[in-house]
Design an enzyme around this catalytic site. Structure first.
Site, mmCIF file in Angstrom:
data_model
loop_
_atom_site.group_PDB
_atom_site.id
_atom_site.type_symbol
_atom_site.label_atom_id
_atom_site.label_comp_id
_atom_site.label_asym_id
_atom_site.label_seq_id
_atom_site.Cartn_x
_atom_site.Cartn_y
_atom_site.Cartn_z
ATOM 1 C CG HIS A 75 30.665 43.844 41.407
ATOM 2 N ND1 HIS A 75 31.701 43.028 40.572
ATOM 3 C CD2 HIS A 75 30.997 44.905 40.883
ATOM 4 C CE1 HIS A 75 32.057 43.662 39.422
ATOM 5 N NE2 HIS A 75 31.201 44.684 40.002
ATOM 6 C CD GLU A 89 25.899 36.117 36.581
ATOM 7 O OE1 GLU A 89 27.026 36.490 36.086
ATOM 8 O OE2 GLU A 89 24.614 35.941 35.260
ATOM 9 C CG HIS A 135 27.846 42.584 38.450
ATOM 10 N ND1 HIS A 135 28.987 42.151 38.849
ATOM 11 C CD2 HIS A 135 26.729 41.713 37.736
ATOM 12 C CE1 HIS A 135 28.715 41.050 38.187
ATOM 13 N NE2 HIS A 135 27.633 40.867 37.738
ATOM 14 C CD GLU A 178 25.854 40.522 33.892
ATOM 15 O OE1 GLU A 178 26.753 40.210 32.929
ATOM 16 O OE2 GLU A 178 27.017 39.921 34.547
#
Length: 297
Positions: A228, A268, A270, A285
């Site tokens: 990401h 998650e 990022h 996240e």
């Protein structure tokens, strides 16, 4: 390389941290995409945060400028936000409606440059709030992250056009096609070797492009890693988040990749940043901020 990862839980369960940057004060500053706040965490894990004036702004990426102010994109509110380190906010509405600003970086001209994912434009905002927008050839290019290159231009990833774009401070645009079809480039950064490095969320690769446009790609070992964001490290390397594999990746300028598992499942990851000491900080996240420290080589 021996590492350890420390994770720090955010008190609010609905924070959804997304972007992260190193502040002039040495602390890490991050956006709460869901919590609608700008957070701050020190090296020892002490946290505090500030509410964004516009409700449900959708704060995404964040950067610290030369003066120490924090600038961030408000994806849902169609604004660029600015916050001093003592929590004073100014928000600037973009001229184009529903442009969905996402990536942001400081340019060599002292202005902040940002991407407009929904309108296919690159924007520029001065520290006094004057905004200029530059059209891309494809309005559906979906430009994502943006970074300042070693050549004094701004480089950005075109997620849907499958290209890497370059824009000068005068607004002149060039684009370079990525060899892997539908690779979905997202994160991009200036590397320690003077080249531009980027990650492909669909192509499962890390890409490198020189300022003259020569491109190479390196396959990530874990299938479906969905990388990401990427940032330059302090030891001639780069670090990136693997959103799909729940890992942090490291790549040398020679293209050697190592991966490290995040302790919390489905974290998650990022945004990612590297502090002056070389520690790698990233936003999860799942309501945590994490720090990867290299213990030995």
């Amino acid at each position: 390389m021996r590492i350890t990862i420390n994770e720090y839980a955010i008190a609010r369960s609905d924070a959804g941290p997304y972007g992260i940057t190193v502040g002039k004060d040495g602390a890490l500053w991050y956006t709460e995409q869901k919590g609608n706040r700008i957070g701050r965490i020190t090296a020892n894990g002490e946290m505090n945060s500030f509410s964004i004036p516009t409700s449900d702004a959708g704060a995404m990426t964040i950067v610290s400028d030369q003066s120490g102010d924090l600038w961030f994109t408000e994806y849902k509110a169609n604004k660029i936000g600015r916050m001093s380190m003592n929590g004073l906010f100014v928000e600037y509405e973009l001229p184009s409606p529903n442009s969905s600003p996402f990536g942001i970086t400081e340019g060599p001209d002292g202005a902040l440059w940002f991407t407009e994912t929904n309108s296919g434009r690159i924007g520029r905002i001065t520290t006094s709030g004057d905004i200029t927008e530059f059209d891309l050839a494809n309005q559906k290019a979906f430009p994502s992250f943006i970074t300042q290159g070693s050549d004094g231009a701004l480089w950005f990833a075109e997620n849907l056009s499958n290209k890497i774009g370059r824009i000068t401070t005068k607004g002149e645009v060039m684009e370079y096609s990525i060899p892997t079809p539908n690779s979905g480039p997202v994160g991009i950064t200036s590397g320690p070797d003077g080249a531009i490095w980027f990650v492909q969320i669909n192509g499962n690769k890390v890409g490198r492009i020189t300022t003259s446009g020569e491109m190479k790609e390196y396959i990530i070992t874990t299938p479906g890693a969905r990388p990401h964001a990427i940032v330059s490290g302090k030891k001639g390397d780069l670090w990136f988040t693997e959103w799909g594999a729940n890992q942090i990746g490291r790549i040398t300028t020679e293209g050697v990749i190592t991966e490290y598992e995040i302790p919390t499942k489905n974290a998650e990851p990022h945004g990612i940043a590297v502090c002056a000491e070389g520690d790698v900080w990233f936003a999860e996240e799942c309501n945590q901020i994490a720090c990867l420290m290299v213990l030995s080589e």
